[in-house]
Design a protein around this motif. Sequence first.
Motif, PDB file in Angstrom:
ATOM      1  N   ARG A   1      -2.858   8.320  -1.801  1.00 25.86           N
ATOM      2  CA  ARG A   1      -3.716   9.336  -1.196  1.00 25.86           C
ATOM      3  C   ARG A   1      -4.671   8.711  -0.181  1.00 25.86           C
ATOM      4  N   LEU A   2      -5.283   7.593  -0.550  1.00 24.30           N
ATOM      5  CA  LEU A   2      -6.200   6.919   0.361  1.00 24.30           C
ATOM      6  C   LEU A   2      -5.462   6.367   1.582  1.00 24.30           C
ATOM      7  N   HIS A   3      -4.272   5.847   1.339  1.00 28.04           N
ATOM      8  CA  HIS A   3      -3.491   5.315   2.456  1.00 28.04           C
ATOM      9  C   HIS A   3      -3.177   6.412   3.458  1.00 28.04           C
ATOM     10  N   ASP A   4      -2.850   7.612   2.975  1.00 32.15           N
ATOM     11  CA  ASP A   4      -2.574   8.730   3.869  1.00 32.15           C
ATOM     12  C   ASP A   4      -3.793   9.087   4.714  1.00 32.15           C
ATOM     13  N   VAL A   5      -4.978   8.953   4.122  1.00 26.14           N
ATOM     14  CA  VAL A   5      -6.214   9.285   4.839  1.00 26.14           C
ATOM     15  C   VAL A   5      -6.597   8.191   5.832  1.00 26.14           C
TER      16      VAL A   5
ATOM     17  N   PRO B   1     -11.562  14.298   3.078  1.00 23.44           N
ATOM     18  CA  PRO B   1     -11.174  13.173   3.937  1.00 23.44           C
ATOM     19  C   PRO B   1     -12.122  12.940   5.105  1.00 23.44           C
ATOM     20  N   ALA B   2     -12.576  14.006   5.759  1.00 26.87           N
ATOM     21  CA  ALA B   2     -13.468  13.842   6.904  1.00 26.87           C
ATOM     22  C   ALA B   2     -14.784  13.197   6.495  1.00 26.87           C
TER      23      ALA B   2
ATOM     24  N   SER C   1       0.830  -1.201   0.000  1.00 21.81           N
ATOM     25  CA  SER C   1       0.000   0.000   0.000  1.00 21.81           C
ATOM     26  C   SER C   1       0.865   1.252   0.000  1.00 21.81           C
ATOM     27  N   HIS C   2       1.955   1.237   0.769  1.00 19.22           N
ATOM     28  CA  HIS C   2       2.867   2.381   0.800  1.00 19.22           C
ATOM     29  C   HIS C   2       3.497   2.625  -0.569  1.00 19.22           C
TER      30      HIS C   2
END
Length: 266
Positions: A124-128, A216-217, A48-49
């Motif tokens: 981007r999703l992984h960061d969220v 993101p929220a 994922s990273h």
Amino acid sequence: MTLKNDLPPLTSLLVFEAAGRLGSFSDAARELNVTREAVSRQIRALESHLGLSLFERNANNTALRDWGRHYHEAVSLHLDSLAQASRAISGETPTVHAATDPALDDGDAACILVVDDLPANIRRLHDVLRGRYEVVAHTNAPDALDWLAAGGRADLALLDVHMTGMDGYALCRRLKADPQHARLPVIFLTNLDTPQDETEGFAAGACDYIARPFAPAVLLARIEVQLDLRKTTAALEALLERRADRLERAEALLTRMQREIADYIG
């Protein structure tokens, strides 16, 4: 960018080095004295990273992909150099207790399956999502299906719609047609935002449809709603099953009592 942002967790690299060297998640788990699921989870976190699938997976075996082998060579070389430097400084060979590493312990975080053919979207999703959920990412539908077929378990799926090969709608329909995964909540996260696209997504079996760019929220809130709903549904089903079992036992007892009374009167 800092090293913290660019580099994956050291635990994931150590697990990846063992799995790649031994050619087996199970053998890596035995060497590290952890569960196979813990090894699989760390490998998925690394993938994922990176935004790439490092291993070819099926029900029978696991093998490094070409870019996975190149990455393994680089990781092994630098981890070995780091170990040698540590030994030179300390003057002794340190003992590693892999089983006490908290990052390898089984956790309670929900697992989110992400399928998107753009690595940038996955990052981007992984960061969220990281820190809240375990994230398993694949860049195509067949790899995601293979992971599930090999025993992978997810609590919710985030799918892109427009992907090369099998698109998100087709993947969702495949999941819903499989009794083992039919109840998996599916949220489409896509650039397609017309009413027709959204209608097709719900018709395929999705529980929600979110257009990019997303807040993101808002995404986290809508994921949590679906996970809570799934937990509530599972709890209600378990309660109904227990009550049905008690009712069946009560009816059996009543039938036996009626038979014993009839025998006594007769």
